[in-house]
Design a protein around this motif. Sequence first.
Motif, mmCIF file in Angstrom:
data_model
loop_
_atom_site.group_PDB
_atom_site.id
_atom_site.type_symbol
_atom_site.label_atom_id
_atom_site.label_comp_id
_atom_site.label_asym_id
_atom_site.label_seq_id
_atom_site.Cartn_x
_atom_site.Cartn_y
_atom_site.Cartn_z
ATOM 1 N N ASP A 64 0.827 -1.215 0.000
ATOM 2 C CA ASP A 64 0.000 0.000 0.000
ATOM 3 C C ASP A 64 0.861 1.265 0.000
ATOM 4 O OD1 ASP A 64 -2.495 -1.177 -0.098
ATOM 5 O OD2 ASP A 64 -2.750 -1.244 2.078
ATOM 6 N N LEU A 65 1.890 1.273 0.838
ATOM 7 C CA LEU A 65 2.796 2.426 0.892
ATOM 8 C C LEU A 65 3.470 2.659 -0.458
ATOM 9 C CD1 LEU A 65 4.654 1.967 4.320
ATOM 10 C CD2 LEU A 65 3.037 3.784 3.727
ATOM 11 N N LEU A 66 3.979 1.580 -1.014
ATOM 12 C CA LEU A 66 4.733 1.693 -2.260
ATOM 13 C C LEU A 66 3.853 2.034 -3.456
ATOM 14 C CD1 LEU A 66 7.272 -1.258 -1.919
ATOM 15 C CD2 LEU A 66 7.805 1.193 -2.013
ATOM 16 N N THR A 67 2.605 1.612 -3.427
ATOM 17 C CA THR A 67 1.710 1.886 -4.550
ATOM 18 C C THR A 67 1.512 3.386 -4.740
ATOM 19 O OG1 THR A 67 0.550 -0.225 -4.363
ATOM 20 C CG2 THR A 67 -0.633 1.575 -5.453
ATOM 21 N N LEU A 68 1.270 4.105 -3.647
ATOM 22 C CA LEU A 68 1.092 5.550 -3.771
ATOM 23 C C LEU A 68 2.401 6.240 -4.133
ATOM 24 C CD1 LEU A 68 -1.280 7.403 -3.690
ATOM 25 C CD2 LEU A 68 -0.791 7.908 -1.287
ATOM 26 N N ARG A 69 3.515 5.691 -3.651
ATOM 27 C CA ARG A 69 4.824 6.251 -4.036
ATOM 28 C C ARG A 69 5.079 6.017 -5.529
ATOM 29 N NH1 ARG A 69 5.578 9.916 -2.497
ATOM 30 N NH2 ARG A 69 3.390 9.809 -1.984
ATOM 31 N N LEU A 70 4.652 4.870 -6.023
ATOM 32 C CA LEU A 70 4.786 4.585 -7.455
ATOM 33 C C LEU A 70 3.970 5.579 -8.270
ATOM 34 C CD1 LEU A 70 5.654 2.843 -9.875
ATOM 35 C CD2 LEU A 70 3.711 1.326 -9.356
ATOM 36 N N HIS A 71 2.732 5.850 -7.849
ATOM 37 C CA HIS A 71 1.903 6.834 -8.549
ATOM 38 C C HIS A 71 2.575 8.206 -8.533
ATOM 39 C CE1 HIS A 71 -1.075 3.846 -8.937
ATOM 40 N NE2 HIS A 71 -1.811 4.104 -7.865
ATOM 41 N N ALA A 72 3.115 8.590 -7.385
ATOM 42 C CA ALA A 72 3.743 9.911 -7.259
ATOM 43 C C ALA A 72 4.959 10.032 -8.174
ATOM 44 C CB ALA A 72 4.142 10.168 -5.811
ATOM 45 N N LEU A 73 5.751 8.983 -8.261
ATOM 46 C CA LEU A 73 6.944 9.015 -9.111
ATOM 47 C C LEU A 73 6.575 9.028 -10.591
ATOM 48 C CD1 LEU A 73 9.095 6.519 -7.040
ATOM 49 C CD2 LEU A 73 9.603 8.954 -7.356
ATOM 50 N N ASN A 74 5.583 8.235 -10.980
ATOM 51 C CA ASN A 74 5.139 8.255 -12.379
ATOM 52 C C ASN A 74 4.584 9.629 -12.742
ATOM 53 O OD1 ASN A 74 5.805 5.670 -13.295
ATOM 54 N ND2 ASN A 74 3.943 4.766 -12.474
#
Length: 223
Positions: free
Chosen positions: A24-34
């Motif tokens: 869950d933490l990484l998913t939002l970080r992935l969205h932010a980086l993309n």
Amino acid sequence: MSPARTPRYTVPGLGVDEGRKVIDLLTLRLHALNDLALTLKHIHWNVVGPHFIAVHEMLDPQTAAVRDMADAAAERISALGGEPQGTPGVLVKERTWDDYSVGRADAIAHLGALDLVYTGIIEDHRAAVEKAGAIDPVTEDLLIEHLRGLEQFQWFVRAHLESSSGTLSNAGADTEKEAAAAASPRRTPAKKTALPAPARTPAKKTAAKKTAKKATANKRTTR
């Protein structure tokens, strides 16, 4: 953002519930980086003005590095037993922020707005580091490595906004448009140069010329 489904397996040393929390933490970080990578490209295409080439060329290496960060985050999600989501539709649906709001603009104006973008992603990354650290030190280390790069890139941006006294030109701005307006260089319009007034012949000289013409005319008619 809806919670990720509990994975069927995760990395050794973590329970599947712990794996889901990290996913869950990484998913939002992935969205932010993309989203950041797309924003950097948008700025790269839309900068104008005297600083165009410097900013235009500065942003491409940042874009490439951020894409690598996104790739590392996605691969960590997969390693944890999750399913990384990289489609635009999922990004827009699950993100907690709006689109970048500045279009074609002076390069320094864009950097004023980009500074706020970096502040937001860095703050959220730091919050994720704290949460991940309590569960998974490997993910914590990954996000810390991201922060090293992101904070360096923000430094590059702020170097264009900082005065010799250490003040940022966009300080106090709450929105991207406000930050862009505050950072934008104030150009003084060029002054119109008055055309010189046409030279005037003194009245006495004009009268003398007229008298001379009359005398010449009289001579020609009496010849």
